[in-house]
Design an enzyme around this catalytic site. Structure first.
Site, mmCIF file in Angstrom:
data_model
loop_
_atom_site.group_PDB
_atom_site.id
_atom_site.type_symbol
_atom_site.label_atom_id
_atom_site.label_comp_id
_atom_site.label_asym_id
_atom_site.label_seq_id
_atom_site.Cartn_x
_atom_site.Cartn_y
_atom_site.Cartn_z
ATOM 1 N N CYS A 135 45.355 -23.753 22.491
ATOM 2 C CA CYS A 135 45.913 -24.861 21.689
ATOM 3 C C CYS A 135 45.513 -26.211 22.266
ATOM 4 O O CYS A 135 45.561 -27.215 21.585
ATOM 5 C CB CYS A 135 47.422 -24.756 21.662
ATOM 6 S SG CYS A 135 48.124 -24.834 23.315
ATOM 7 N N GLU B 283 56.091 -24.901 19.786
ATOM 8 C CA GLU B 283 54.832 -25.316 20.396
ATOM 9 C C GLU B 283 53.744 -24.933 19.404
ATOM 10 O O GLU B 283 53.487 -23.745 19.201
ATOM 11 C CB GLU B 283 54.667 -24.646 21.756
ATOM 12 C CG GLU B 283 55.771 -25.060 22.725
ATOM 13 C CD GLU B 283 55.551 -24.562 24.139
ATOM 14 O OE1 GLU B 283 54.796 -23.600 24.348
ATOM 15 O OE2 GLU B 283 56.130 -25.167 25.047
ATOM 16 N N ASN C 299 46.764 -15.885 21.391
ATOM 17 C CA ASN C 299 45.626 -16.429 22.146
ATOM 18 C C ASN C 299 45.754 -16.296 23.654
ATOM 19 O O ASN C 299 44.745 -16.096 24.346
ATOM 20 C CB ASN C 299 45.367 -17.877 21.725
ATOM 21 C CG ASN C 299 46.540 -18.775 22.040
ATOM 22 O OD1 ASN C 299 47.663 -18.496 21.680
ATOM 23 N ND2 ASN C 299 46.263 -19.849 22.739
ATOM 24 N N GLU D 110 59.117 -27.601 26.786
ATOM 25 C CA GLU D 110 59.475 -26.503 27.674
ATOM 26 C C GLU D 110 58.727 -26.705 28.984
ATOM 27 O O GLU D 110 57.739 -27.426 29.038
ATOM 28 C CB GLU D 110 59.172 -25.141 27.022
ATOM 29 C CG GLU D 110 60.018 -24.913 25.760
ATOM 30 C CD GLU D 110 60.063 -23.478 25.289
ATOM 31 O OE1 GLU D 110 59.997 -22.554 26.135
ATOM 32 O OE2 GLU D 110 60.174 -23.274 24.066
HETATM 33 N N1 NAD Z 1 51.371 -25.640 21.355
HETATM 34 C C1 NAD Z 1 51.184 -24.541 22.046
HETATM 35 O O1 NAD Z 1 51.647 -24.391 23.191
HETATM 36 C C2 NAD Z 1 50.393 -23.409 21.448
HETATM 37 C C3 NAD Z 1 50.034 -22.361 22.285
HETATM 38 C C4 NAD Z 1 49.261 -21.316 21.735
HETATM 39 C C5 NAD Z 1 48.883 -21.308 20.408
HETATM 40 N N2 NAD Z 1 49.279 -22.337 19.607
HETATM 41 C C6 NAD Z 1 48.877 -22.359 18.212
HETATM 42 O O2 NAD Z 1 49.013 -21.043 17.646
HETATM 43 C C7 NAD Z 1 48.004 -20.843 16.655
HETATM 44 C C8 NAD Z 1 47.249 -19.567 16.928
HETATM 45 O O3 NAD Z 1 48.180 -18.513 17.065
HETATM 46 P P1 NAD Z 1 48.513 -17.543 15.839
HETATM 47 O O4 NAD Z 1 47.327 -17.389 14.952
HETATM 48 O O5 NAD Z 1 49.162 -16.325 16.397
HETATM 49 O O6 NAD Z 1 49.621 -18.398 15.050
HETATM 50 P P2 NAD Z 1 50.489 -17.890 13.815
HETATM 51 O O7 NAD Z 1 51.369 -19.019 13.471
HETATM 52 O O8 NAD Z 1 49.642 -17.276 12.777
HETATM 53 O O9 NAD Z 1 51.385 -16.684 14.429
HETATM 54 C C9 NAD Z 1 52.149 -16.893 15.591
HETATM 55 C C10 NAD Z 1 53.279 -15.864 15.604
HETATM 56 O O10 NAD Z 1 54.143 -16.139 14.505
HETATM 57 C C11 NAD Z 1 54.352 -14.978 13.733
HETATM 58 N N3 NAD Z 1 54.584 -15.405 12.366
HETATM 59 C C12 NAD Z 1 53.658 -15.750 11.446
HETATM 60 N N4 NAD Z 1 54.260 -16.122 10.295
HETATM 61 C C13 NAD Z 1 55.610 -16.008 10.500
HETATM 62 C C14 NAD Z 1 56.772 -16.217 9.697
HETATM 63 N N5 NAD Z 1 56.686 -16.621 8.441
HETATM 64 N N6 NAD Z 1 58.008 -15.980 10.240
HETATM 65 C C15 NAD Z 1 58.106 -15.559 11.520
HETATM 66 N N7 NAD Z 1 57.048 -15.329 12.336
HETATM 67 C C16 NAD Z 1 55.811 -15.560 11.827
HETATM 68 C C17 NAD Z 1 53.099 -14.157 13.954
HETATM 69 O O11 NAD Z 1 53.329 -12.788 13.683
HETATM 70 C C18 NAD Z 1 52.820 -14.418 15.421
HETATM 71 O O12 NAD Z 1 53.615 -13.575 16.235
HETATM 72 C C19 NAD Z 1 47.085 -22.056 16.748
HETATM 73 O O13 NAD Z 1 47.439 -22.998 15.760
HETATM 74 C C20 NAD Z 1 47.399 -22.646 18.109
HETATM 75 O O14 NAD Z 1 47.147 -24.026 18.185
HETATM 76 C C21 NAD Z 1 50.008 -23.408 20.107
HETATM 77 O O1 2VS Z 2 47.118 -22.121 23.774
HETATM 78 C C1 2VS Z 2 47.954 -22.874 24.288
HETATM 79 C C2 2VS Z 2 48.290 -22.829 25.657
HETATM 80 C C3 2VS Z 2 49.528 -23.077 26.099
HETATM 81 C C4 2VS Z 2 49.745 -23.035 27.497
HETATM 82 C C5 2VS Z 2 50.986 -23.072 28.063
HETATM 83 O O2 2VS Z 2 52.108 -23.091 27.334
HETATM 84 C C6 2VS Z 2 51.148 -23.072 29.518
HETATM 85 O O3 2VS Z 2 50.127 -23.148 30.260
HETATM 86 O O4 2VS Z 2 52.313 -22.992 29.962
#
Ligand code: NAD
Ligand code: 2VS
Length: 491
Positions: free
Chosen positions: A293, A259, A160, A472
């Site tokens: 997120c 995260e 994202n 972090e």
């Molecule tokens: N808390 C935060 O800072 C934060 C920031 C950005 C996104 N997010 C969350 O991420 C999600 C969207 O991102 P997404 O669709 O890429 O998430 P996702 O969990 O589908 O994938 C994230 C990463 O993990 C890898 N992955 C997936 N399954 C795996 C496994 N079994 N083993 C190892 N790696 C694996 C994917 O290839 C990708 O690189 C949303 O839920 C969003 O809330 C959280």
């Molecule tokens: O989608 C989630 C965004 C996370 C943002 C950060 O981790 C940041 O701004 O450092």
């Protein structure tokens, strides 16, 4: 016209300072018009093993002997390298995600540079602890801590905010003297591949930064989490993926930082600055097509202003410009992929089945041009759902929010906290006492008051409950990406 990218038509891994192809590849498709951006190599277990071995070897080379000042200088050189190729990074990020050019410039790539500079400077200036300890013989003792590298850090990041979130982990990991094996999302491989070119050109020693492409389960991601040679794993992504990864690293007792997902709330009190609150909720609901997120998918508005707030939010939402990344004044691009759009549209359908009132949106925009082959959805507002509805409890990760009225502080705090997630919350009130009273009662890692997504990179960033493990940011990153050792000297 979509911005043309300047990366290779085949995106390769970067291991031990060299770009390496692999036989198996997958296609990177534009979410704007469904055209092919590039073929991307998919790492198998042997490729991941080679990357980890290169990272282990680099710890014993010049990188492992480098002092923090020199290391910080390397990180600034990396930042300089991104700066020098700024528009190439913008083009790569926009090609993969379809986001507005302006956002890629002011947020994504700018933060990629800031992440390296911030942690270069933090590593140079961060202190550690020293305690002057009393002892029975009166001579005393000194207790001091030192930070040492963890070793090889595995990094897995989401699609994202591709470069921002990838470098949010690569930068501190390198600043602390580790080497890394990093896997970006399969949906957004381009900017990470450019970063590998910058690392090479900045003279980062071979094996310090290793890039592997691929998917999660039974692909590069899983092979990395299960590799015995990684010393720590930092992951950003969905909560359910975090749970899977935690199981994968459990046997090796690896340090983890997660995260994860969220179902964040915005709370608008009647005493809020109305226009600021509307603008703030527009940002927190629709930025990056709701694919942040920290976005607010739940909006609670004090009953006295609820009808007016919904009416004005509807008007502003319907005025949003949804379009090409390089269109003038575009506000919102597509979702990341047709697959993700199907997920978001399934919630649009579910909401109606759960009895929502669709205030605006709820469908796919028809452009009558190549964008109809993209992954666009309409920005959407719902009201009328009960708090336990799936659309009000599950993370959708699209340009949508549900707006509900509330009558008291106690009530709204309880409703906000009634969630499996606890990442972020935005409060809108001009009553200072109320802000300081309510904010600490919110079960979330991040609470903003009269703003949203205002970032100071020295602050702790992370979630509670299903939204994450650890923090972090600032010295929290230095502590995660280091072994903190206590040394006691008897005087
Ligand atoms: N808390 C935060 O800072 C934060 C920031 C950005 C996104 N997010 C969350 O991420 C999600 C969207 O991102 P997404 O669709 O890429 O998430 P996702 O969990 O589908 O994938 C994230 C990463 O993990 C890898 N992955 C997936 N399954 C795996 C496994 N079994 N083993 C190892 N790696 C694996 C994917 O290839 C990708 O690189 C949303 O839920 C969003 O809330 C959280
Ligand atoms: O989608 C989630 C965004 C996370 C943002 C950060 O981790 C940041 O701004 O450092």
């Amino acid at each position: 016209m979509v911005v043309s990218i300047k990366v290779a038509k085949q995106l390769q891994h970067f291991i031990a300072g060299e770009f390496i192809a692999s036989e198996k590849t997958f296609k990177n498709i534009s979410p704007v018009d469904g055209t092919l951006i590039a073929d991307v190599c998919e790492a198998d277990a042997a490729t991941v093993d080679a990357a980890v071995k290169a990272a282990q070897a680099a710890l014993k080379g010049p990188w492992g002997k480098m002092g923090v000042q020199e290391r910080a200088a390397v990180l600034h050189k990396i930042a300089d390298g991104i700066q020098a190729r700024f528009e190439d990074f913008v083009a790569a990020e926009v090609a993969d995600t379809g986001r507005p050019l302006q956002q890629a410039r002011t947020l994504d790539i700018a933060r990629g540079i800031a992440n390296f500079r911030t942690f270069a400077d933090l590593a140079k200036t961060a202190n550690t602890d020293l305690f002057q300890s009393d002892t029975a013989d009166g001579a005393g003792a000194l207790n001091y801590t030192v930070r040492k590298p963890l070793g090889v850090v595995g990094i897995i990041s989401p699609w994202n905010l591709p470069l921002l979130l990838f470098t949010w982990k690569v930068a501190p990991a390198l600043a602390c003297g580790n080497t890394v094996v990093a896997k970006p999302s399969e949906e957004s491989p381009s900017s990470a591949t450019l970063l590998a070119e910058v690392m090479r050109d900045a003279g980062v020693p071979p094996g310090v930064f290793n890039l592997i492409h691929g998917f999660g389960g039974n692909s590069a991601g899983e092979f990395l989490t299960k590799h015995p040679g990684i010393d720590a794993l930092t992951f950003t992504g969905e909560s359910k993926t975090g749970s899977t990864i935690m199981k994968a690293v459990a046997d090796g007792m690896k340090e983890v930082s997660f995260e994860l997902g969220g179902k964040n709330a915005a709370v608008v009190f009647a005493d809020a600055d109305f226009d600021a609150a509307v603008a703030g909720v527009m940002r927190s609901s629709f930025t990056n097509s709701g694919q942040v997120c920290l976005c607010s998918e739940r909006v609670y508005v004090e009953r006295a202003i609820f009808p007016r707030f919904v009416a004005v939010l509807k008007e502003k939402t319907e005025a949003l410009k949804v379009g090409y990344p390089d269109e003038a004044n575009v506000d919102m691009g597509p979702l990341i992929s047709h697959g993700h759009r199907d997920k978001v549209l399934s919630y649009y359908k579910l909401a109606e089945q759960e009895g929502a009132t669709v205030v605006t949106g709820g469908a796919v925009p028809i452009f009558g041009d190549i964008r109809d082959a993209g992954a666009y959805v309409q920005p959407t507002i719902w009201t009328g759902l009960p708090d336990h509805a799936r659309c009000v409890t599950e993370e959708i990760f699209g340009p949508v929010c549900h707006v509900a009225p509330f009558d008291s502080e106690e009530e709204v705090i309880a409703r906000v906290n009634d969630s499996d997630y606890g990442l972020a919350c935005a409060l809108w009130t001009t009553n200072l006492a109320r802000a300081h009273r309510v904010a600490p009662k919110i079960d979330a890692g991040l609470v903003w008051v009269n703003t949203w997504y205002l970032r100071d990179l020295r602050t702790p960033f992370g979630g509670v409950k299903q939204s994450g493990l650890g923090r972090e940011g600032g010295r929290y990153s230095l502590d995660f990406y280091s072994e903190v050792v206590n040394i006691c000297i008897k005087l």
